[in-house]
Write a protein that holds these residues in place. Sequence first.
Motif, PDB file in Angstrom:
ATOM      1  N   PRO A 356       0.828  -1.216   0.000  1.00 29.57           N
ATOM      2  CA  PRO A 356       0.000   0.000   0.000  1.00 29.57           C
ATOM      3  C   PRO A 356       0.856   1.257   0.000  1.00 29.57           C
ATOM      4  N   LEU A 357       0.308   2.329  -0.530  1.00 34.15           N
ATOM      5  CA  LEU A 357       1.063   3.577  -0.674  1.00 34.15           C
ATOM      6  C   LEU A 357       1.589   4.069   0.671  1.00 34.15           C
ATOM      7  N   GLY A 358       0.735   4.059   1.692  1.00 32.54           N
ATOM      8  CA  GLY A 358       1.167   4.529   3.003  1.00 32.54           C
ATOM      9  C   GLY A 358       2.261   3.678   3.604  1.00 32.54           C
ATOM     10  N   VAL A 359       2.228   2.373   3.342  1.00 34.03           N
ATOM     11  CA  VAL A 359       3.254   1.476   3.879  1.00 34.03           C
ATOM     12  C   VAL A 359       4.598   1.736   3.195  1.00 34.03           C
ATOM     13  N   GLU A 410      -2.328   7.322 -10.033  1.00 26.13           N
ATOM     14  CA  GLU A 410      -1.380   6.591  -9.192  1.00 26.13           C
ATOM     15  C   GLU A 410      -1.919   6.427  -7.771  1.00 26.13           C
ATOM     16  N   ASN A 411      -2.649   7.420  -7.289  1.00 26.46           N
ATOM     17  CA  ASN A 411      -3.193   7.339  -5.931  1.00 26.46           C
ATOM     18  C   ASN A 411      -4.310   6.313  -5.812  1.00 26.46           C
ATOM     19  N   HIS A 424      -6.919  -0.345  11.276  1.00 27.17           N
ATOM     20  CA  HIS A 424      -6.751   0.931  11.954  1.00 27.17           C
ATOM     21  C   HIS A 424      -5.511   1.675  11.486  1.00 27.17           C
ATOM     22  N   GLU A 425      -4.542   0.947  10.885  1.00 24.61           N
ATOM     23  CA  GLU A 425      -3.326   1.619  10.437  1.00 24.61           C
ATOM     24  C   GLU A 425      -3.603   2.597   9.304  1.00 24.61           C
ATOM     25  N   VAL A 426      -4.713   2.412   8.586  1.00 23.18           N
ATOM     26  CA  VAL A 426      -5.022   3.320   7.488  1.00 23.18           C
ATOM     27  C   VAL A 426      -5.154   4.746   8.001  1.00 23.18           C
ATOM     28  N   GLN A 427      -5.839   4.917   9.147  1.00 25.54           N
ATOM     29  CA  GLN A 427      -5.995   6.259   9.699  1.00 25.54           C
ATOM     30  C   GLN A 427      -4.648   6.844  10.130  1.00 25.54           C
ATOM     31  N   VAL A 428      -3.784   5.989  10.696  1.00 23.64           N
ATOM     32  CA  VAL A 428      -2.462   6.457  11.104  1.00 23.64           C
ATOM     33  C   VAL A 428      -1.669   6.922   9.894  1.00 23.64           C
ATOM     34  N   GLN A 429      -1.728   6.162   8.787  1.00 20.55           N
ATOM     35  CA  GLN A 429      -0.986   6.519   7.594  1.00 20.55           C
ATOM     36  C   GLN A 429      -1.507   7.817   6.997  1.00 20.55           C
ATOM     37  N   ARG A 430      -2.821   8.009   7.004  1.00 20.45           N
ATOM     38  CA  ARG A 430      -3.375   9.242   6.457  1.00 20.45           C
ATOM     39  C   ARG A 430      -2.921  10.446   7.261  1.00 20.45           C
ATOM     40  N   GLY A 471      -0.142  16.078  -6.156  1.00 23.70           N
ATOM     41  CA  GLY A 471      -0.353  15.506  -4.827  1.00 23.70           C
ATOM     42  C   GLY A 471      -0.218  14.008  -4.785  1.00 23.70           C
ATOM     43  N   PHE A 472       0.945  13.477  -5.152  1.00 25.27           N
ATOM     44  CA  PHE A 472       1.181  12.029  -5.095  1.00 25.27           C
ATOM     45  C   PHE A 472       1.268  11.590  -3.633  1.00 25.27           C
ATOM     46  N   ALA A 473       0.446  10.621  -3.256  1.00 20.72           N
ATOM     47  CA  ALA A 473       0.435  10.155  -1.866  1.00 20.72           C
ATOM     48  C   ALA A 473       1.767   9.542  -1.469  1.00 20.72           C
ATOM     49  N   VAL A 474       2.450   8.899  -2.413  1.00 18.26           N
ATOM     50  CA  VAL A 474       3.670   8.178  -2.077  1.00 18.26           C
ATOM     51  C   VAL A 474       4.852   9.133  -1.856  1.00 18.26           C
ATOM     52  N   LEU A 475       4.682  10.416  -2.162  1.00 14.83           N
ATOM     53  CA  LEU A 475       5.771  11.380  -2.003  1.00 14.83           C
ATOM     54  C   LEU A 475       5.642  12.198  -0.725  1.00 14.83           C
ATOM     55  N   LYS A 476       4.751  11.833   0.185  1.00 11.53           N
ATOM     56  CA  LYS A 476       4.424  12.698   1.310  1.00 11.53           C
ATOM     57  C   LYS A 476       5.180  12.385   2.598  1.00 11.53           C
ATOM     58  N   ALA A 477       6.351  11.764   2.504  1.00 12.97           N
ATOM     59  CA  ALA A 477       7.183  11.619   3.706  1.00 12.97           C
ATOM     60  C   ALA A 477       7.653  13.006   4.113  1.00 12.97           C
ATOM     61  N   PRO A 478       7.367  13.456   5.336  1.00  9.72           N
ATOM     62  CA  PRO A 478       7.660  14.842   5.696  1.00  9.72           C
ATOM     63  C   PRO A 478       9.138  15.166   5.836  1.00  9.72           C
TER      64      PRO A 478
END
Length: 532
Positions: A356-359, A410-411, A424-430, A471-478
């Motif tokens: 998954p993108l967040g993972v 891509e998202n 529940h990890e989905v909310q954490v990733q968002r 706004g690519f989700a996979v590029l959002k590491a702060p």
Amino acid sequence: MKAGGLKRRVLLQGGSIALMLGVHQIARGASILAVRVWPAADYTRVTIESDARLHSQQLVVGSPPRLAVDIEGIDLNPELRELVGKIKPGDPYINGLRVGQNAPKVVRIVFDLKQAVVPQVFSLAPIAAYKHRLVLDLYPERAVDPMEALITERLREAPRGSTGGNNDTTVATAPSVPPPAAPTSRLAPDGGPPILVRPSPNVPAPRPAPGAIATPAPAAPAAPAARPPVAVAMPPSAPAPDPLGELMAQQATRPGAAPPLPPAAPPPPVAVAPSPAPATASRGGATSSRTDRIIIVALDPGHGGEDPGAIGPNGTREKDIVLQIAHRLRDRINASSVGGNPMRAFLTRDADFFVPLGVRVQKARRVQADLFVSIHADAFTTPAARGASVFALSQSGASSSAARWLANKENDADKVGGVNVGNHEVQVQRALLDMSTTAQINDSLKLGGAMLGEIRGIGARLHKPQVEQAGFAVLKAPDIPSVLVETAFISNPEEEANLRSVSYQESLSDALMRGIQRYFAQNPPLARSRQL
């Protein structure tokens, strides 16, 4: 009139019967269309595709570890029988399985497991080319730690040659596995109906050494001629203590630890822009008296597993091409250094399975990567579109309508690949993905500019001459400079042939490596102490 009245009465009666049947009875007529198995070190996924939603119940048995899944409303058919032969001997979690008609309209699948698992069972609605899917994800009780896997790989220094070959138009594939033994039929222990049995291998799969993480080995073609590691001249700075290196040193000197394997021959040389300061030779690996400040580059081959990505006119799948390019770029990174500090590539996936993108972002942050490079192959509705592109994140909207369209496409990868939305990890990733900073975006634009210039230098056509943003989700590491590279349009027949070409993959990997080196030459990596 009488005939018309009779006809209306029959229609009304038929409609009443359909209403009385309801959803449950209609679902009992579901047909199995396909079954797929995606084994990986992270988890093994089993997918059962059907023309209607399936309902199931599952039971985990501890000793020996087994998982029983009852699927309601279906009969045992040839597609389900094929599931027995799809279990591979190298699967980290499944040793074998049995499938049979447990009761009328109830099929039972019993998985014989190699270790205790935490199963996730969920349904996916139809999307893209898929109908309804029942998904069984088998996770280990102790999740694979990306940092530990990176440390193990660094200590082992397993031989990994580049994926070169003689045929310039052949897509590299994994070595074939001997076919499994034919399934046999036997009666269930409780005297029930016959069940199919896939014979388990006589020799159990070898277990990794303590602290090691078992990972599927990619294809290992012939390695090219050796060359000295590439080094980038950096301003001298005092080395900072690195707990990652300390832990590696401790594991390397631990009594009984397996000796490291000989290193692989590095890939062809990568030309680096000249620097006023002399190049510094790479230091050796971590020892009990010296530690590494490892420069980690997270490589993210897009899609995988259930999600093939874009598919070219000749059937080339994006997920296969980008994994091959990632392997080539990994070999170049692992043979290079920055200011005397060794570089190391970390792959968010190193085999054909879905992440998954967040993972993907979570993995890169866990290993505290210095850079994040997501690799893709573009596609459009017409074959005329062509050219490579590099993207960075945008917090204020896309730089073009095409960039916005691509980011949205891509998202949607999680919908095709399949994510358990109840987790529940989905909310954490968002929440994590909303923390990107202006500094991260600025550094990403610098990295993207360096890569784009090097891609232009190999004569590749560019779709846009500048780094685009969306706004690519996979590029959002702060805290990690992150770019997404669209290597070419796989929907264009000429560029599809290029992507299948070994020589183009080699040239592109060289260009991306030079872009990374140029970025570090202008933006030296900061000293850091990694938290383990």
